[in-house]
Motif scaffolding. Structure first.
Motif, PDB file in Angstrom:
ATOM      1  N   TRP A 226       0.852  -1.189   0.000  1.00  0.00           N
ATOM      2  CA  TRP A 226       0.000   0.000   0.000  1.00  0.00           C
ATOM      3  C   TRP A 226       0.891   1.243   0.000  1.00  0.00           C
ATOM      4  N   LEU A 227       0.619   2.170  -0.892  1.00  0.00           N
ATOM      5  CA  LEU A 227       1.287   3.469  -0.916  1.00  0.00           C
ATOM      6  C   LEU A 227       0.380   4.456  -0.193  1.00  0.00           C
ATOM      7  N   LEU A 228       0.873   5.020   0.909  1.00  0.00           N
ATOM      8  CA  LEU A 228       0.046   5.830   1.794  1.00  0.00           C
ATOM      9  C   LEU A 228       0.575   7.252   1.895  1.00  0.00           C
ATOM     10  N   ALA A 229      -0.348   8.199   2.009  1.00  0.00           N
ATOM     11  CA  ALA A 229      -0.003   9.599   2.239  1.00  0.00           C
ATOM     12  C   ALA A 229      -0.854  10.125   3.389  1.00  0.00           C
ATOM     13  N   GLU A 230      -0.434  11.247   3.952  1.00  0.00           N
ATOM     14  CA  GLU A 230      -1.162  11.803   5.089  1.00  0.00           C
ATOM     15  C   GLU A 230      -2.550  12.284   4.696  1.00  0.00           C
ATOM     16  N   ARG A 231      -2.713  12.705   3.441  1.00  0.00           N
ATOM     17  CA  ARG A 231      -4.021  13.200   3.006  1.00  0.00           C
ATOM     18  C   ARG A 231      -4.236  12.871   1.535  1.00  0.00           C
TER      19      ARG A 231
ATOM     20  N   ASP B 276       6.286  13.308   0.918  1.00  0.00           N
ATOM     21  CA  ASP B 276       6.772  12.053   1.475  1.00  0.00           C
ATOM     22  C   ASP B 276       5.604  11.073   1.619  1.00  0.00           C
ATOM     23  N   ALA B 277       5.886   9.812   1.385  1.00  0.00           N
ATOM     24  CA  ALA B 277       4.862   8.774   1.458  1.00  0.00           C
ATOM     25  C   ALA B 277       5.423   7.562   2.183  1.00  0.00           C
ATOM     26  N   LEU B 278       4.559   6.595   2.390  1.00  0.00           N
ATOM     27  CA  LEU B 278       4.933   5.387   3.113  1.00  0.00           C
ATOM     28  C   LEU B 278       4.427   4.189   2.323  1.00  0.00           C
ATOM     29  N   VAL B 279       5.282   3.187   2.152  1.00  0.00           N
ATOM     30  CA  VAL B 279       4.830   1.917   1.584  1.00  0.00           C
ATOM     31  C   VAL B 279       4.761   0.904   2.728  1.00  0.00           C
ATOM     32  N   VAL B 280       3.587   0.354   2.926  1.00  0.00           N
ATOM     33  CA  VAL B 280       3.401  -0.713   3.911  1.00  0.00           C
ATOM     34  C   VAL B 280       3.228  -2.015   3.144  1.00  0.00           C
ATOM     35  N   SER B 281       4.091  -2.982   3.435  1.00  0.00           N
ATOM     36  CA  SER B 281       4.100  -4.265   2.730  1.00  0.00           C
ATOM     37  C   SER B 281       3.701  -5.375   3.696  1.00  0.00           C
ATOM     38  N   VAL B 282       2.824  -6.252   3.235  1.00  0.00           N
ATOM     39  CA  VAL B 282       2.423  -7.417   4.019  1.00  0.00           C
ATOM     40  C   VAL B 282       2.809  -8.656   3.218  1.00  0.00           C
TER      41      VAL B 282
ATOM     42  N   VAL C 242       7.745  -1.683   6.509  1.00  0.00           N
ATOM     43  CA  VAL C 242       7.393  -0.295   6.237  1.00  0.00           C
ATOM     44  C   VAL C 242       8.593   0.406   5.607  1.00  0.00           C
ATOM     45  N   THR C 243       8.355   1.057   4.452  1.00  0.00           N
ATOM     46  CA  THR C 243       9.410   1.756   3.724  1.00  0.00           C
ATOM     47  C   THR C 243       8.976   3.190   3.447  1.00  0.00           C
ATOM     48  N   PRO C 244       9.649   4.188   4.025  1.00  0.00           N
ATOM     49  CA  PRO C 244       9.320   5.573   3.691  1.00  0.00           C
ATOM     50  C   PRO C 244       9.908   5.950   2.331  1.00  0.00           C
ATOM     51  N   LEU C 245       9.137   6.665   1.523  1.00  0.00           N
ATOM     52  CA  LEU C 245       9.598   7.164   0.236  1.00  0.00           C
ATOM     53  C   LEU C 245       9.692   8.680   0.297  1.00  0.00           C
TER      54      LEU C 245
END
Length: 286
Positions: A34-39, A51-57, A65-68
């Motif tokens: 999942w590519l996630l952003a604050e808004r 900046d974004a966050l990739v959460v991998s399962v 968790v990988t910050p981009l």
């Protein structure tokens, strides 16, 4: 009509539900991301990188968790590369865009390189070798193309005779060395393998959004109107798809599916519905 329920596959951990899901996929190894952003992004809004966050399962439930840093795409596609990095691509590539459309991030989340693969991306999937397959929708006549992770064009569907006019890549399945596609307007089933001519099979199924292939069998998922949750089965001959039975695809609890996203990987089609925090799977080999 027979019903086939999705099997629950992967779920975004609740700790991350406060962020907005920009994109999500299941990679060639079976990990969900999942590519996630604050808004949520605003249409025509702030063009500045964020900046974004990739959460991998991973299979088995392990979470990574990988910050981009400095992501530019507002309506992105996401996939993982074999070296642990990620590719993030904007669906649109306008002439006025200041930066290349595709960003390749290393395993630490830093941009390593960037390039452009063309406007109107419908599908962006990475194969086991790390190549990027781009399937375009109808605002780009390029159809289907394969790129190296460095941005070198390696294959294009316009070089493949016999497939008719590929105007819109409705369905794309990328797993091992072979990719499968079902494009508008004639909806042939294309088998694309490196080092040999593309095989074109005639097909009577129209409008499928995803395809799964196992041995000599194929399943088309989705379609127009009331067929959006329909599975249609077929057998593969050397030149055609011989269609057979069908079933209605449902949520794991048997409820009807809403508007869905699909990712095709070999015998599997992964399915996601709003709010895009869970993946279910249909497996033709099962």
């Amino acid at each position: 009509m027979q019903k086939t329920a999705l099997v629950p596959y992967a779920r975004l951990p609740r700790d991350h539900h406060d962020r907005h899901v920009l994109a999500s996929t299941v990679d060639v190894a079976g990990a969900a991301h999942w590519l996630l952003a604050e808004r949520a992004p605003k249409r025509g809004g702030d063009p500045r990188p964020f900046d974004a966050l990739v959460v991998s399962v991973h299979d088995g439930g392990a979470v990574e968790v990988t910050p981009l840093s400095a992501v530019r795409a507002r309506w992105p596609h996401l996939d993982r590369l074999p070296d642990g990095g990620f590719v993030v691509a904007s669906a649109r590539a306008r002439r006025a865009d200041e930066h290349p459309q595709v960003q390749v991030f290393d395993a630490l989340g830093h941009e390593a390189r960037s390039f452009t693969v063309g406007d109107a991306i419908q599908h962006l999937l990475v194969d086991r070798a790390g190549d990027l397959w781009a399937g375009h929708f109808d605002e780009n006549p390029d159809g289907i193309r394969r790129w190296s992770p460095a941005g070198q064009l390696r294959w294009a569907s316009d070089d493949a005779p016999g497939a008719g006019w590929i105007m819109d890549c409705y369905a794309l399945n990328v797993s091992g060395p072979t990719a499968w596609a079902c494009p508008y307007t004639d909806f042939p089933l294309l088998e694309i393998a490196p080092g040999r001519p593309m095989k074109v099979r005639s097909n009577t199924v129209r409008g499928a959004k995803a395809v799964a292939v196992h041995e000599e069998w194929v399943a088309f998922v989705g379609g127009y109107g009331e067929e959006r949750n329909l599975i249609r089965y077929g057998g593969l001959t050397d030149t055609s798809v011989e269609t057979g039975g069908s079933a209605v695809l449902t949520a794991p609890d048997g409820a009807p599916l809403g508007p869905s996203r699909f990712v095709g990987r070999g015998s599997r089609v992964y399915v996601q519905t709003e709010p895009f925090t869970e993946w279910g799977v249909f497996d033709l080999s099962a």
